[in-house]
Design a protein around this motif. Structure first.
Motif, PDB file in Angstrom:
ATOM      1  N   VAL A 143       0.864  -1.176   0.000  1.00 14.00           N
ATOM      2  CA  VAL A 143       0.000   0.000   0.000  1.00 14.00           C
ATOM      3  C   VAL A 143       0.904   1.230   0.000  1.00 14.00           C
ATOM      4  O   VAL A 143       2.040   1.176   0.454  1.00 14.00           O
ATOM      5  N   GLN A 144       0.403   2.327  -0.505  1.00 15.30           N
ATOM      6  CA  GLN A 144       1.224   3.536  -0.563  1.00 15.30           C
ATOM      7  C   GLN A 144       0.339   4.756  -0.627  1.00 15.30           C
ATOM      8  O   GLN A 144      -0.700   4.754  -1.292  1.00 15.30           O
ATOM      9  N   GLY A 145       0.734   5.793   0.076  1.00 16.88           N
ATOM     10  CA  GLY A 145       0.006   7.048   0.031  1.00 16.88           C
ATOM     11  C   GLY A 145       0.925   8.167  -0.406  1.00 16.88           C
ATOM     12  O   GLY A 145       2.148   8.000  -0.486  1.00 16.88           O
ATOM     13  N   SER A 146       0.362   9.323  -0.673  1.00 16.32           N
ATOM     14  CA  SER A 146       1.173  10.446  -1.133  1.00 16.32           C
ATOM     15  C   SER A 146       2.014  11.043  -0.009  1.00 16.32           C
ATOM     16  O   SER A 146       3.086  11.606  -0.257  1.00 16.32           O
ATOM     17  N   ASP A 147       1.533  10.931   1.233  1.00 17.43           N
ATOM     18  CA  ASP A 147       2.254  11.533   2.354  1.00 17.43           C
ATOM     19  C   ASP A 147       2.515  10.533   3.481  1.00 17.43           C
ATOM     20  O   ASP A 147       2.701  10.906   4.622  1.00 17.43           O
ATOM     21  N   TRP A 148       2.512   9.243   3.160  1.00 23.62           N
ATOM     22  CA  TRP A 148       2.870   8.196   4.118  1.00 23.62           C
ATOM     23  C   TRP A 148       3.369   6.974   3.366  1.00 23.62           C
ATOM     24  O   TRP A 148       3.113   6.804   2.172  1.00 23.62           O
ATOM     25  N   ARG A 149       4.120   6.128   4.066  1.00 25.05           N
ATOM     26  CA  ARG A 149       4.577   4.863   3.489  1.00 25.05           C
ATOM     27  C   ARG A 149       4.470   3.767   4.547  1.00 25.05           C
ATOM     28  O   ARG A 149       4.639   4.026   5.738  1.00 25.05           O
ATOM     29  N   LEU A 161      -1.021  -2.241  11.496  1.00 26.97           N
ATOM     30  CA  LEU A 161      -0.309  -1.792  10.300  1.00 26.97           C
ATOM     31  C   LEU A 161       0.350  -0.468  10.656  1.00 26.97           C
ATOM     32  O   LEU A 161      -0.342   0.489  11.031  1.00 26.97           O
ATOM     33  N   VAL A 162       1.678  -0.426  10.559  1.00 26.65           N
ATOM     34  CA  VAL A 162       2.432   0.762  10.976  1.00 26.65           C
ATOM     35  C   VAL A 162       2.864   1.547   9.740  1.00 26.65           C
ATOM     36  O   VAL A 162       3.497   1.000   8.829  1.00 26.65           O
ATOM     37  N   LEU A 163       2.545   2.842   9.711  1.00 28.11           N
ATOM     38  CA  LEU A 163       2.904   3.732   8.614  1.00 28.11           C
ATOM     39  C   LEU A 163       3.862   4.806   9.124  1.00 28.11           C
ATOM     40  O   LEU A 163       3.750   5.261  10.256  1.00 28.11           O
ATOM     41  N   VAL A 164       4.797   5.209   8.278  1.00 26.42           N
ATOM     42  CA  VAL A 164       5.696   6.318   8.588  1.00 26.42           C
ATOM     43  C   VAL A 164       5.192   7.555   7.868  1.00 26.42           C
ATOM     44  O   VAL A 164       4.885   7.504   6.664  1.00 26.42           O
ATOM     45  N   VAL A 165       5.091   8.675   8.602  1.00 18.23           N
ATOM     46  CA  VAL A 165       4.598   9.915   8.017  1.00 18.23           C
ATOM     47  C   VAL A 165       5.556  11.051   8.368  1.00 18.23           C
ATOM     48  O   VAL A 165       6.316  10.967   9.322  1.00 18.23           O
ATOM     49  N   GLU A 166       5.500  12.097   7.581  1.00 18.71           N
ATOM     50  CA  GLU A 166       6.316  13.285   7.855  1.00 18.71           C
ATOM     51  C   GLU A 166       5.540  14.300   8.685  1.00 18.71           C
ATOM     52  O   GLU A 166       6.022  14.806   9.687  1.00 18.71           O
ATOM     53  N   MET A 171      -2.059  14.674   9.263  1.00 21.76           N
ATOM     54  CA  MET A 171      -2.619  13.452   8.700  1.00 21.76           C
ATOM     55  C   MET A 171      -4.118  13.350   8.975  1.00 21.76           C
ATOM     56  O   MET A 171      -4.585  13.671  10.066  1.00 21.76           O
ATOM     57  N   ASP A 172      -4.852  12.882   7.978  1.00 21.83           N
ATOM     58  CA  ASP A 172      -6.271  12.581   8.149  1.00 21.83           C
ATOM     59  C   ASP A 172      -6.378  11.147   8.660  1.00 21.83           C
ATOM     60  O   ASP A 172      -6.647  10.213   7.899  1.00 21.83           O
ATOM     61  N   VAL A 173      -6.129  10.976   9.954  1.00 23.09           N
ATOM     62  CA  VAL A 173      -6.067   9.642  10.548  1.00 23.09           C
ATOM     63  C   VAL A 173      -7.392   8.898  10.391  1.00 23.09           C
ATOM     64  O   VAL A 173      -7.415   7.688  10.102  1.00 23.09           O
ATOM     65  N   ALA A 174      -8.503   9.592  10.550  1.00 18.93           N
ATOM     66  CA  ALA A 174      -9.812   8.949  10.463  1.00 18.93           C
ATOM     67  C   ALA A 174     -10.052   8.366   9.074  1.00 18.93           C
ATOM     68  O   ALA A 174     -10.453   7.202   8.933  1.00 18.93           O
ATOM     69  N   ALA A 175      -9.818   9.151   8.044  1.00 16.31           N
ATOM     70  CA  ALA A 175     -10.115   8.700   6.677  1.00 16.31           C
ATOM     71  C   ALA A 175      -9.159   7.599   6.229  1.00 16.31           C
ATOM     72  O   ALA A 175      -9.585   6.557   5.706  1.00 16.31           O
ATOM     73  N   ILE A 176      -7.872   7.792   6.436  1.00 18.79           N
ATOM     74  CA  ILE A 176      -6.886   6.792   5.995  1.00 18.79           C
ATOM     75  C   ILE A 176      -6.989   5.533   6.851  1.00 18.79           C
ATOM     76  O   ILE A 176      -6.931   4.409   6.343  1.00 18.79           O
ATOM     77  N   GLY A 177      -7.140   5.728   8.163  1.00 21.09           N
ATOM     78  CA  GLY A 177      -7.275   4.579   9.045  1.00 21.09           C
ATOM     79  C   GLY A 177      -8.495   3.740   8.719  1.00 21.09           C
ATOM     80  O   GLY A 177      -8.426   2.513   8.688  1.00 21.09           O
TER      81      GLY A 177
END
Length: 286
Positions: A143-149, A161-166, A171-177
């Motif tokens: 999986v991959q996002g524009s502002d997380w990996r 599932l652990v994601l790294v973000v800047e 982050m829109d935690v609710a929507a992505i989560g």
């Protein structure tokens, strides 16, 4: 409503339920001494009402303290949607605080949940849980996002599932989560952790919790999973502070077992009888 359900509802309405509200880094729970077996873990509507922040008491989950033949007590954790959880780091630390302060148990304890035995301790404000095994860390799904990996998939009694973000705050935690929580790589769903490395000894984390279906102020297994993923990737040391919006926890991998520590407090005591709920809300146990 069946005659049996009516009899059960009448019985419950006549006998008050006594509880204690507890919190650990803002992760809050309603705890019942259920050693008499009065509350059944399959009472999903009961749990949903207790956890409802408008019609009930309000909490991220319900904790039942039960008798155990293999440990000091059996810990049952129910998410706010009524579903069972295989483990909860902050919930277990609140359970330890409860049995020590309310039930008079010793400060060094063993408890069972999900067929496994955990050790815990209470010392001043600090409550620590020792996990019998270190977290199981695997490569993440594609999986991959524009502002997380994605960093890792981690199992700590429950899946993460652990994601790294800047930009953690942005982050829109609710929507992505909500989207990743049902990823097909996790047949029973997963918790989703958003991680930012502050330095070798500090992480900042936000967690979307399965079963709560929202971001919580903190997540104990999320702290453990995030720290394990970052440690295995060489991003942090074996002992790390994990900062959530609700407070700070500490994870320690320097020993054979994994340790999760931090404050956990009892907030208030109370009792209630099952109320007459709004139309359309099935508040009877089932």
């Amino acid at each position: 409503m069946s005659e049996v359900r009516m009899r059960v509802g009448a019985m419950l309405s006549q006998q008050p339920f006594r509880f204690v509200k507890a919190q650990a880094a803002g992760n809050d729970f309603v705890i019942f001494d259920n050693r008499d077996g009065r509350i059944r873990p399959d009472w999903r509507a009961f749990v949903r009402w207790v956890c409802d922040r408008h019609y009930g008491i309000g909490a991220d989950g319900v904790i039942l303290i039960e008798n155990s033949s293999v440990a000091d007590f059996r810990y049952v954790h129910l998410n706010s949607d009524g579903s069972p959880a295989g483990m909860c780091g902050n919930g277990s630390r609140c359970a330890l605080r409860f049995v020590h302060e309310e039930l008079g148990f010793a400060p060094l304890l063993r408890f069972e949940i999900g067929g496994r035995i955990y050790r815990g301790s209470v010392s001043g404000d600090e409550v620590t849980v020792e996990f019998p095994d270190r977290p199981h860390v695997e490569p993440p799904p594609a999986v991959q996002g524009s502002d997380w990996r994605p960093l890792a998939s981690v199992f700590v009694g429950v899946p993460h599932l652990v994601l790294v973000v800047e930009d953690l705050d942005g982050m829109d935690v609710a929507a992505i989560g909500r989207e990743l929580r049902h990823h097909p790589s996790f047949p029973e769903g997963t918790n989703v952790d958003f991680l930012s490395v502050l330095d070798r000894e500090t992480l900042a984390v936000r967690t979307y919790e399965r079963g709560v279906e929202a971001e919580t102020l903190a997540c104990g297994t999320g702290a453990l999973a995030s720290a394990a993923a970052a440690w295995k990737a060489g991003l942090v040391a074996s002992v790390v502070r994990v900062r959530f919006r609700g407070g700070e926890l500490r994870v320690d991998f320097s020993r054979e077992v994994a340790r999760l520590s931090g404050p956990a407090h009892l907030v208030f005591r109370g009792e209630f009888q099952l109320p007459r709920l709004p139309e359309g809300w099935d508040g009877s146990p089932r």
